[in-house]
Design a protein around this motif. Structure first.
Motif, PDB file in Angstrom:
ATOM      1  N   ALA A   1      -4.040  10.777   5.671  1.00  0.00           N
ATOM      2  CA  ALA A   1      -5.426  10.333   5.861  1.00  0.00           C
ATOM      3  C   ALA A   1      -5.823   9.320   4.785  1.00  0.00           C
ATOM      4  N   VAL A   2      -5.362   9.530   3.548  1.00  0.00           N
ATOM      5  CA  VAL A   2      -5.660   8.590   2.462  1.00  0.00           C
ATOM      6  C   VAL A   2      -4.944   7.271   2.716  1.00  0.00           C
ATOM      7  N   LEU A   3      -3.681   7.335   3.117  1.00  0.00           N
ATOM      8  CA  LEU A   3      -2.934   6.113   3.455  1.00  0.00           C
ATOM      9  C   LEU A   3      -3.636   5.345   4.572  1.00  0.00           C
ATOM     10  N   ASP A   4      -4.041   6.040   5.622  1.00  0.00           N
ATOM     11  CA  ASP A   4      -4.726   5.392   6.749  1.00  0.00           C
ATOM     12  C   ASP A   4      -6.023   4.732   6.286  1.00  0.00           C
ATOM     13  N   ARG A   5      -6.767   5.382   5.386  1.00  0.00           N
ATOM     14  CA  ARG A   5      -8.003   4.811   4.851  1.00  0.00           C
ATOM     15  C   ARG A   5      -7.724   3.514   4.112  1.00  0.00           C
ATOM     16  N   TYR A   6      -6.675   3.514   3.265  1.00  0.00           N
ATOM     17  CA  TYR A   6      -6.338   2.290   2.539  1.00  0.00           C
ATOM     18  C   TYR A   6      -5.975   1.161   3.503  1.00  0.00           C
ATOM     19  N   HIS A   7      -5.220   1.474   4.558  1.00  0.00           N
ATOM     20  CA  HIS A   7      -4.858   0.440   5.539  1.00  0.00           C
ATOM     21  C   HIS A   7      -6.094  -0.103   6.257  1.00  0.00           C
ATOM     22  N   ARG A   8      -7.050   0.772   6.607  1.00  0.00           N
ATOM     23  CA  ARG A   8      -8.280   0.322   7.272  1.00  0.00           C
ATOM     24  C   ARG A   8      -9.147  -0.524   6.343  1.00  0.00           C
ATOM     25  N   SER A   9      -9.274  -0.072   5.100  1.00  0.00           N
ATOM     26  CA  SER A   9     -10.151  -0.754   4.150  1.00  0.00           C
ATOM     27  C   SER A   9      -9.555  -2.051   3.602  1.00  0.00           C
TER      28      SER A   9
ATOM     29  N   ASP B   1      -5.280  -6.698   4.737  1.00  0.00           N
ATOM     30  CA  ASP B   1      -4.397  -7.817   4.394  1.00  0.00           C
ATOM     31  C   ASP B   1      -4.477  -8.104   2.891  1.00  0.00           C
ATOM     32  N   ARG B   2      -3.645  -9.025   2.431  1.00  0.00           N
ATOM     33  CA  ARG B   2      -3.586  -9.362   0.998  1.00  0.00           C
ATOM     34  C   ARG B   2      -4.919  -9.889   0.476  1.00  0.00           C
ATOM     35  N   ALA B   3      -5.620 -10.665   1.291  1.00  0.00           N
ATOM     36  CA  ALA B   3      -6.914 -11.206   0.842  1.00  0.00           C
ATOM     37  C   ALA B   3      -7.895 -10.066   0.566  1.00  0.00           C
ATOM     38  N   ALA B   4      -7.905  -9.052   1.423  1.00  0.00           N
ATOM     39  CA  ALA B   4      -8.804  -7.911   1.225  1.00  0.00           C
ATOM     40  C   ALA B   4      -8.368  -7.072   0.020  1.00  0.00           C
ATOM     41  N   MET B   5      -7.067  -7.022  -0.231  1.00  0.00           N
ATOM     42  CA  MET B   5      -6.560  -6.237  -1.351  1.00  0.00           C
ATOM     43  C   MET B   5      -6.875  -6.897  -2.690  1.00  0.00           C
ATOM     44  N   GLY B   6      -6.802  -8.200  -2.744  1.00  0.00           N
ATOM     45  CA  GLY B   6      -7.058  -8.892  -3.997  1.00  0.00           C
ATOM     46  C   GLY B   6      -6.059  -8.501  -5.077  1.00  0.00           C
ATOM     47  N   ARG B   7      -6.473  -8.697  -6.303  1.00  0.00           N
ATOM     48  CA  ARG B   7      -5.641  -8.341  -7.460  1.00  0.00           C
ATOM     49  C   ARG B   7      -6.323  -7.187  -8.187  1.00  0.00           C
ATOM     50  N   LEU B   8      -5.597  -6.071  -8.362  1.00  0.00           N
ATOM     51  CA  LEU B   8      -6.128  -4.846  -8.950  1.00  0.00           C
ATOM     52  C   LEU B   8      -5.848  -4.776 -10.443  1.00  0.00           C
TER      53      LEU B   8
ATOM     54  N   ILE C   1       0.835  -1.211   0.000  1.00  0.00           N
ATOM     55  CA  ILE C   1       0.000   0.000   0.000  1.00  0.00           C
ATOM     56  C   ILE C   1       0.867   1.257   0.000  1.00  0.00           C
ATOM     57  N   GLU C   2       1.982   1.249   0.733  1.00  0.00           N
ATOM     58  CA  GLU C   2       2.865   2.420   0.743  1.00  0.00           C
ATOM     59  C   GLU C   2       3.416   2.682  -0.656  1.00  0.00           C
ATOM     60  N   GLY C   3       3.786   1.618  -1.371  1.00  0.00           N
ATOM     61  CA  GLY C   3       4.248   1.774  -2.752  1.00  0.00           C
ATOM     62  C   GLY C   3       3.147   2.319  -3.654  1.00  0.00           C
ATOM     63  N   PHE C   4       1.920   1.824  -3.471  1.00  0.00           N
ATOM     64  CA  PHE C   4       0.762   2.320  -4.218  1.00  0.00           C
ATOM     65  C   PHE C   4       0.586   3.817  -3.972  1.00  0.00           C
ATOM     66  N   MET C   5       0.771   4.239  -2.735  1.00  0.00           N
ATOM     67  CA  MET C   5       0.575   5.643  -2.353  1.00  0.00           C
ATOM     68  C   MET C   5       1.660   6.568  -2.890  1.00  0.00           C
ATOM     69  N   GLN C   6       2.761   6.022  -3.399  1.00  0.00           N
ATOM     70  CA  GLN C   6       3.805   6.879  -3.976  1.00  0.00           C
ATOM     71  C   GLN C   6       3.282   7.632  -5.197  1.00  0.00           C
ATOM     72  N   GLY C   7       2.184   7.171  -5.770  1.00  0.00           N
ATOM     73  CA  GLY C   7       1.584   7.864  -6.900  1.00  0.00           C
ATOM     74  C   GLY C   7       0.816   9.114  -6.507  1.00  0.00           C
ATOM     75  N   TYR C   8       0.573   9.275  -5.210  1.00  0.00           N
ATOM     76  CA  TYR C   8      -0.159  10.441  -4.709  1.00  0.00           C
ATOM     77  C   TYR C   8       0.816  11.524  -4.259  1.00  0.00           C
ATOM     78  N   TRP C   9       0.363  12.768  -4.330  1.00  0.00           N
ATOM     79  CA  TRP C   9       1.121  13.910  -3.825  1.00  0.00           C
ATOM     80  C   TRP C   9       1.205  13.777  -2.317  1.00  0.00           C
ATOM     81  N   LYS C  10       2.400  13.737  -1.780  1.00  0.00           N
ATOM     82  CA  LYS C  10       2.579  13.580  -0.333  1.00  0.00           C
ATOM     83  C   LYS C  10       2.432  14.954   0.319  1.00  0.00           C
ATOM     84  N   SER C  11       1.164  15.335   0.516  1.00  0.00           N
ATOM     85  CA  SER C  11       0.839  16.678   0.987  1.00  0.00           C
ATOM     86  C   SER C  11      -0.486  16.663   1.734  1.00  0.00           C
ATOM     87  N   ASP C  12      -0.662  17.635   2.600  1.00  0.00           N
ATOM     88  CA  ASP C  12      -1.953  17.828   3.254  1.00  0.00           C
ATOM     89  C   ASP C  12      -3.003  18.306   2.258  1.00  0.00           C
ATOM     90  N   GLY C  13      -2.571  18.726   1.065  1.00  0.00           N
ATOM     91  CA  GLY C  13      -3.483  19.188   0.038  1.00  0.00           C
ATOM     92  C   GLY C  13      -4.085  18.081  -0.815  1.00  0.00           C
TER      93      GLY C  13
END
Length: 171
Positions: A91-99, A102-109, A64-76
């Motif tokens: 906040a977006v990173l935290d949402r992805y971790h909550r949602s 684990d790998r089963a919940a992530m599936g294949r995108l 998920i952290e690697g996935f988030m590298q595509g986002y602007w690392k900013s409060d904006g």
């Protein structure tokens, strides 16, 4: 009258191009700027597709952290989904971790149906479809992203993602 207005518009546009030097574009060929812009936009589209491909690759390895590298690392950074509006990269990173705990919940995108629309030399809108393949279900939906070219490369600054209702099961 229309032809006269069109001709006047073209003359003004040509004179503006001719009076404003653009690196790599000769003032003798003012419409070369259009070709240069088109070439730059083609590069931008390839870069944006690479950004999305890198996100899919990171997601599919459970990163998920690697996935988030595509986002602007900013409060904006803004994310809009079924849970409302989130502001800020963390906040977006935290949402992805909550949602996706684990790998089963992530599936294949998989991303598909991508349409990239340049908004400016350093901004683009991206429309696409997302699909997860998991053991027990296949959630999916659509997204609209706004990306900006930052010093570190293209980054998503605004993400509006929606889920499609699951197809009705057959009796």
């Amino acid at each position: 009258m229309r032809r006269l207005l069109l001709l006047a518009t073209l003359v003004v546009a040509a004179s503006l191009f001719a009076s404003h030097e653009t690196p790599g574009v000769s003032s003798a060929d003012p419409f070369g700027a259009v070709a240069l812009a088109a070439s730059a936009q083609g590069g931008a589209e390839a870069e944006l597709r690479a950004l999305l491909d890198a996100q899919v690759t990171a997601w599919n390895r459970g990163d998920i952290e690697g996935f988030m590298q595509g986002y602007w690392k900013s409060d904006g950074t803004i994310f809009v989904g079924s849970g409302g509006v989130l502001r800020g990269w963390q906040a977006v990173l935290d949402r992805y971790h909550r949602s996706y705990p684990d790998r089963a919940a992530m599936g294949r995108l998989e991303f598909s149906q991508l349409e990239i629309t340049p908004l400016a030399p350093d901004a683009a809108a991206i429309l696409g479809h997302w699909q997860l393949e998991r053991e027990k279900d296949r959630p999916g939906g659509y997204f609209t992203l706004i990306a900006r070219r930052m010093p570190e490369g293209w980054r998503i600054i605004h993400d509006h993602t929606s889920a499609q209702p699951a197809p009705a099961s057959k009796p």
